[in-house]
Design a protein around this motif. Structure first.
Motif, PDB file in Angstrom:
ATOM      1  N   UNK A 111     -66.755  36.946 -35.735  1.00 39.07           N
ATOM      2  CA  UNK A 111     -66.180  35.611 -35.900  1.00 39.07           C
ATOM      3  C   UNK A 111     -64.721  35.597 -35.445  1.00 39.07           C
ATOM      4  N   UNK A 112     -63.983  36.659 -35.756  1.00 39.56           N
ATOM      5  CA  UNK A 112     -62.583  36.739 -35.337  1.00 39.56           C
ATOM      6  C   UNK A 112     -62.473  36.791 -33.812  1.00 39.56           C
ATOM      7  N   UNK A 113     -63.371  37.540 -33.171  1.00 43.55           N
ATOM      8  CA  UNK A 113     -63.340  37.641 -31.711  1.00 43.55           C
ATOM      9  C   UNK A 113     -63.694  36.319 -31.057  1.00 43.55           C
ATOM     10  N   UNK A 114     -64.651  35.601 -31.627  1.00 47.14           N
ATOM     11  CA  UNK A 114     -65.082  34.342 -31.029  1.00 47.14           C
ATOM     12  C   UNK A 114     -64.065  33.223 -31.234  1.00 47.14           C
ATOM     13  N   UNK A 115     -63.422  33.205 -32.402  1.00 48.43           N
ATOM     14  CA  UNK A 115     -62.494  32.113 -32.712  1.00 48.43           C
ATOM     15  C   UNK A 115     -61.043  32.444 -32.383  1.00 48.43           C
ATOM     16  N   UNK A 116     -60.742  33.732 -32.251  1.00 43.14           N
ATOM     17  CA  UNK A 116     -59.354  34.111 -32.017  1.00 43.14           C
ATOM     18  C   UNK A 116     -58.496  33.957 -33.254  1.00 43.14           C
ATOM     19  N   UNK A 117     -59.103  33.980 -34.435  1.00 46.36           N
ATOM     20  CA  UNK A 117     -58.346  33.897 -35.676  1.00 46.36           C
ATOM     21  C   UNK A 117     -59.109  34.596 -36.791  1.00 46.36           C
ATOM     22  N   UNK A 118     -58.382  34.961 -37.852  1.00 38.53           N
ATOM     23  CA  UNK A 118     -58.980  35.669 -38.980  1.00 38.53           C
ATOM     24  C   UNK A 118     -58.096  35.462 -40.204  1.00 38.53           C
ATOM     25  N   UNK A 119     -58.566  35.924 -41.341  1.00 30.15           N
ATOM     26  CA  UNK A 119     -57.783  35.914 -42.571  1.00 30.15           C
ATOM     27  C   UNK A 119     -57.651  37.326 -43.100  1.00 30.15           C
ATOM     28  N   UNK A 120     -56.479  37.651 -43.619  1.00 25.78           N
ATOM     29  CA  UNK A 120     -56.334  38.913 -44.321  1.00 25.78           C
ATOM     30  C   UNK A 120     -57.198  38.904 -45.592  1.00 25.78           C
ATOM     31  N   UNK A 121     -57.493  40.074 -46.111  1.00 22.30           N
ATOM     32  CA  UNK A 121     -58.199  40.162 -47.386  1.00 22.30           C
ATOM     33  C   UNK A 121     -57.353  39.468 -48.455  1.00 22.30           C
ATOM     34  N   UNK A 122     -57.963  38.556 -49.200  1.00 26.96           N
ATOM     35  CA  UNK A 122     -57.299  37.733 -50.233  1.00 26.96           C
ATOM     36  C   UNK A 122     -56.354  36.702 -49.638  1.00 26.96           C
ATOM     37  N   UNK A 123     -56.328  36.579 -48.345  1.00 29.27           N
ATOM     38  CA  UNK A 123     -55.452  35.596 -47.713  1.00 29.27           C
ATOM     39  C   UNK A 123     -56.126  34.248 -47.573  1.00 29.27           C
ATOM     40  N   UNK A 124     -55.321  33.191 -47.544  1.00 27.59           N
ATOM     41  CA  UNK A 124     -55.853  31.834 -47.401  1.00 27.59           C
ATOM     42  C   UNK A 124     -55.526  31.235 -46.042  1.00 27.59           C
ATOM     43  N   UNK A 125     -54.449  31.695 -45.461  1.00 32.03           N
ATOM     44  CA  UNK A 125     -53.989  31.107 -44.211  1.00 32.03           C
ATOM     45  C   UNK A 125     -54.599  31.846 -43.014  1.00 32.03           C
ATOM     46  N   UNK A 126     -55.288  31.132 -42.127  1.00 31.83           N
ATOM     47  CA  UNK A 126     -55.811  31.806 -40.928  1.00 31.83           C
ATOM     48  C   UNK A 126     -54.679  32.227 -39.998  1.00 31.83           C
ATOM     49  N   UNK A 127     -54.852  33.375 -39.386  1.00 30.19           N
ATOM     50  CA  UNK A 127     -53.854  33.918 -38.462  1.00 30.19           C
ATOM     51  C   UNK A 127     -54.457  33.977 -37.062  1.00 30.19           C
ATOM     52  N   UNK A 128     -53.718  33.524 -36.067  1.00 26.87           N
ATOM     53  CA  UNK A 128     -54.159  33.600 -34.681  1.00 26.87           C
ATOM     54  C   UNK A 128     -53.930  35.015 -34.155  1.00 26.87           C
ATOM     55  N   UNK A 129     -54.841  35.464 -33.312  1.00 31.82           N
ATOM     56  CA  UNK A 129     -54.711  36.802 -32.745  1.00 31.82           C
ATOM     57  C   UNK A 129     -55.252  36.812 -31.328  1.00 31.82           C
ATOM     58  N   UNK A 130     -54.611  37.578 -30.475  1.00 30.16           N
ATOM     59  CA  UNK A 130     -54.997  37.703 -29.073  1.00 30.16           C
ATOM     60  C   UNK A 130     -55.021  39.185 -28.737  1.00 30.16           C
ATOM     61  N   UNK A 131     -56.208  39.766 -28.679  1.00 32.26           N
ATOM     62  CA  UNK A 131     -56.329  41.194 -28.397  1.00 32.26           C
ATOM     63  C   UNK A 131     -57.446  41.431 -27.396  1.00 32.26           C
ATOM     64  N   UNK A 132     -57.334  42.541 -26.705  1.00 31.35           N
ATOM     65  CA  UNK A 132     -58.460  43.055 -25.930  1.00 31.35           C
ATOM     66  C   UNK A 132     -59.102  44.152 -26.764  1.00 31.35           C
ATOM     67  N   UNK A 133     -60.427  44.105 -26.907  1.00 34.24           N
ATOM     68  CA  UNK A 133     -61.122  45.076 -27.741  1.00 34.24           C
ATOM     69  C   UNK A 133     -61.881  46.068 -26.868  1.00 34.24           C
ATOM     70  N   UNK A 134     -61.639  47.348 -27.132  1.00 36.04           N
ATOM     71  CA  UNK A 134     -62.399  48.430 -26.523  1.00 36.04           C
ATOM     72  C   UNK A 134     -63.152  49.150 -27.632  1.00 36.04           C
ATOM     73  N   UNK A 135     -64.310  49.687 -27.313  1.00 36.73           N
ATOM     74  CA  UNK A 135     -65.128  50.397 -28.285  1.00 36.73           C
ATOM     75  C   UNK A 135     -65.405  51.794 -27.753  1.00 36.73           C
ATOM     76  N   UNK A 136     -65.224  52.804 -28.597  1.00 37.86           N
ATOM     77  CA  UNK A 136     -65.553  54.182 -28.229  1.00 37.86           C
ATOM     78  C   UNK A 136     -66.647  54.677 -29.164  1.00 37.86           C
ATOM     79  N   UNK A 137     -67.626  55.372 -28.622  1.00 41.13           N
ATOM     80  CA  UNK A 137     -68.720  55.866 -29.457  1.00 41.13           C
ATOM     81  C   UNK A 137     -69.371  57.084 -28.836  1.00 41.13           C
ATOM     82  N   UNK A 138     -69.825  57.981 -29.688  1.00 43.17           N
ATOM     83  CA  UNK A 138     -70.637  59.115 -29.234  1.00 43.17           C
ATOM     84  C   UNK A 138     -72.118  58.825 -29.448  1.00 43.17           C
ATOM     85  N   UNK A 139     -72.429  57.665 -30.023  1.00 42.29           N
ATOM     86  CA  UNK A 139     -73.802  57.324 -30.361  1.00 42.29           C
ATOM     87  C   UNK A 139     -74.428  56.422 -29.299  1.00 42.29           C
ATOM     88  N   UNK A 140     -75.750  56.314 -29.371  1.00 41.50           N
ATOM     89  CA  UNK A 140     -76.500  55.347 -28.582  1.00 41.50           C
ATOM     90  C   UNK A 140     -76.480  54.036 -29.369  1.00 41.50           C
TER      91      UNK A 140
END
Length: 461
Positions: free
Chosen positions: A251-280
């Motif tokens: 949801x954060x990736x799709x909307x570009x915003x999220x809330x901290x744990x126990x937070x009420x105010x949504x925060x905007x964020x702009x990041x590039x996400x990379x994923x590393x894994x040794x699994x299939x």
């Protein structure tokens, strides 16, 4: 959340296209002759950067609509002898070549692969129109001149120039985090932060706070997602996030915003996400441990780092590179040491090789026993009484993590070696200093000096 080019453009740029019969003849050509996708073809050029995947997953280059085929059924890559290596990836119904079940097979062209109800003919393309391999011997923090690595560099350069999500796959120690950081440093977000969330190394109860941060009256704390704003977030082993957290991340990736744990105010964020894994990760999706919609959102592009055992010629290159950083200025590695390194399979990959070179650079000939044990496959144990730790998670690794200047790091490692050596040889000789010194091949007086120093270091007076 910025994604750079559209997903449709990424499909064109980074994945071989499924087509109807094509006139292109490069490397090998796969032709589906039976099943729901009959008529489709896929060309595999000699410079194909990563293993080609065949299966139902949208992350597969040859995506089949056969329900008897696993999400990630088969992997195909061109071996150094110009044969096509086919590897069954733990499929539920198995893979067959000319009717015979196989786990791994080398194909020369003319074979028939059967996957579920799908039949794929393998054709060899003798008249290659493929571009020559790059002459580059590295990309950012990655180093290697083998064909397996040189195939990757052009793809890495193109991926670095975009801001699309990338899944980086590979065995432990192959350099996944180094590649992620290199993609960041060579890309448009290089001036921004590079943050890592290691899901496997973080306690499950702390993962939500580590990712999203915590809002408290007394003290608020930013999470990795917020700290990566304007830069890149590497998520290591994403399948270790529980499904609820995966939904929140999606949801954060799709909307570009999220809330901290126990937070009420949504925060905007702009990041590039990379994923590393040794699994299939397709197996993780099939097992219900990874949300398919999150995987599809992140697997826009994929890079698979080859294991060191398939990087012919890179062992000596890497060993000399590590030696130049760890040994005394002007000191060269012994050729017999390099030869012995090249004779080992390196199940721990580049990280294990780096630790072995660090051990030899620090201890000189005293590290011979460790190399003997490594070269015979008994990783983690040394023939002479177990006095040195294994290649991974040992005292050398811990000292290297301190990033000390070379003289201090070398002294620290030598002191630890002396302490463990004295303890071991005394144990083997019942605490008799004379016999222990004789067995060590050093003068008793010098042995006692070492013994006194190790007692002081251990706090024994």
């Amino acid at each position: 959340m910025s994604s750079g080019r559209g997903f449709e453009d990424v499909e064109t740029a980074f994945r071989p296209r499924l087509t109807r019969p094509s006139a292109g003849r490069v490397g090998f050509l796969l032709r589906v002759t039976a099943g729901p996708d009959a008529g489709h073809t896929l060309a595999i050029p000699p410079s194909q950067p990563s293993r080609v995947l065949v299966g139902q997953s949208t992350a597969c280059e040859l995506c089949l609509h056969d329900r008897e085929v696993s999400r990630r059924h088969l992997g195909l890559d061109i071996a150094e002898n110009d044969l096509l290596r086919a590897t069954d990836l733990g499929s539920r119904n198995g893979s067959r070549v000319n009717g015979a079940l196989f786990i791994e097979a080398l194909l020369s062209g003319g074979e028939r692969l059967t996957l579920g109800a799908t039949v794929v003919e393998v054709q060899r393309a003798e008249q290659s129109t493929d571009e020559p391999l790059t002459l580059a011997t590295g990309f950012g923090r990655l180093l290697g001149a083998s064909p397996a690595m040189r195939k990757l560099y052009p793809l890495c350069e193109r991926l670095a120039a975009t801001q699309v999500p990338v899944v980086i796959e590979g065995e432990t120690g192959t350099g996944k985090e180094a590649l992620a950081e290199s993609l960041h440093e060579a890309g448009p977000r290089a001036s921004g932060p590079f943050m890592v969330l290691d899901c496997a190394a973080t306690a499950p109860a702390q993962l939500e706070t580590a990712l999203f941060g915590m809002e408290r009256a007394a003290e608020s704390r930013a999470g990795a997602l917020e700290e990566a704003h304007g830069g890149t977030l590497l998520v290591d082993e994403i399948a270790d996030l529980d499904l609820e957290l995966q939904a929140k991340l999606l949801r954060a990736l799709e909307r570009g915003e999220f809330r901290r744990v126990s937070g009420r105010q949504p925060l905007r964020v702009d990041v590039r996400v990379l994923v590393a894994t040794r699994r299939n990760l397709d197996q993780e999706v099939a097992a219900g441990r990874l949300r398919e919609d999150l995987y599809d959102r992140l697997a826009v592009a994929r890079v698979e780092l080859p294991p060191l055992r398939r990087r012919s010629g890179d062992i000596a290159l890497l060993a000399r590179h590590f030696w130049s950083r760890m040994a005394r200025p002007g000191e060269v590695p012994p050729e017999d040491f390099i030869t012995r390194l090249e004779g080992y399979a390196w199940p721990g990959n580049v990280r294990e090789l780096q630790n072995a070179v660090a051990r030899r650079a620090a201890l000189g000939d005293l590290a011979e026993d460790a190399l003997d044990a490594t070269s015979t496959g008994s990783r983690g144990k040394v023939a002479a009484g177990g006095i040195l730790a294994g290649a991974e998670g040992d005292s050398i690794t811990r000292v290297l993590a301190l990033e000390l200047p070379f003289p201090r790091a070398r002294d620290e490692i030598l002191q630890q070696f002396e302490q463990r050596y004295v303890e071991d040889v005394l144990r083997r000789h019942g605490g008799n200093v004379a016999r222990a010194a004789a067995a060590s091949g050093i003068a008793r007086r010098y042995f006692q000096v070492i013994q006194a120093r190790t007692r002081k270091l251990a706090g024994g007076g």
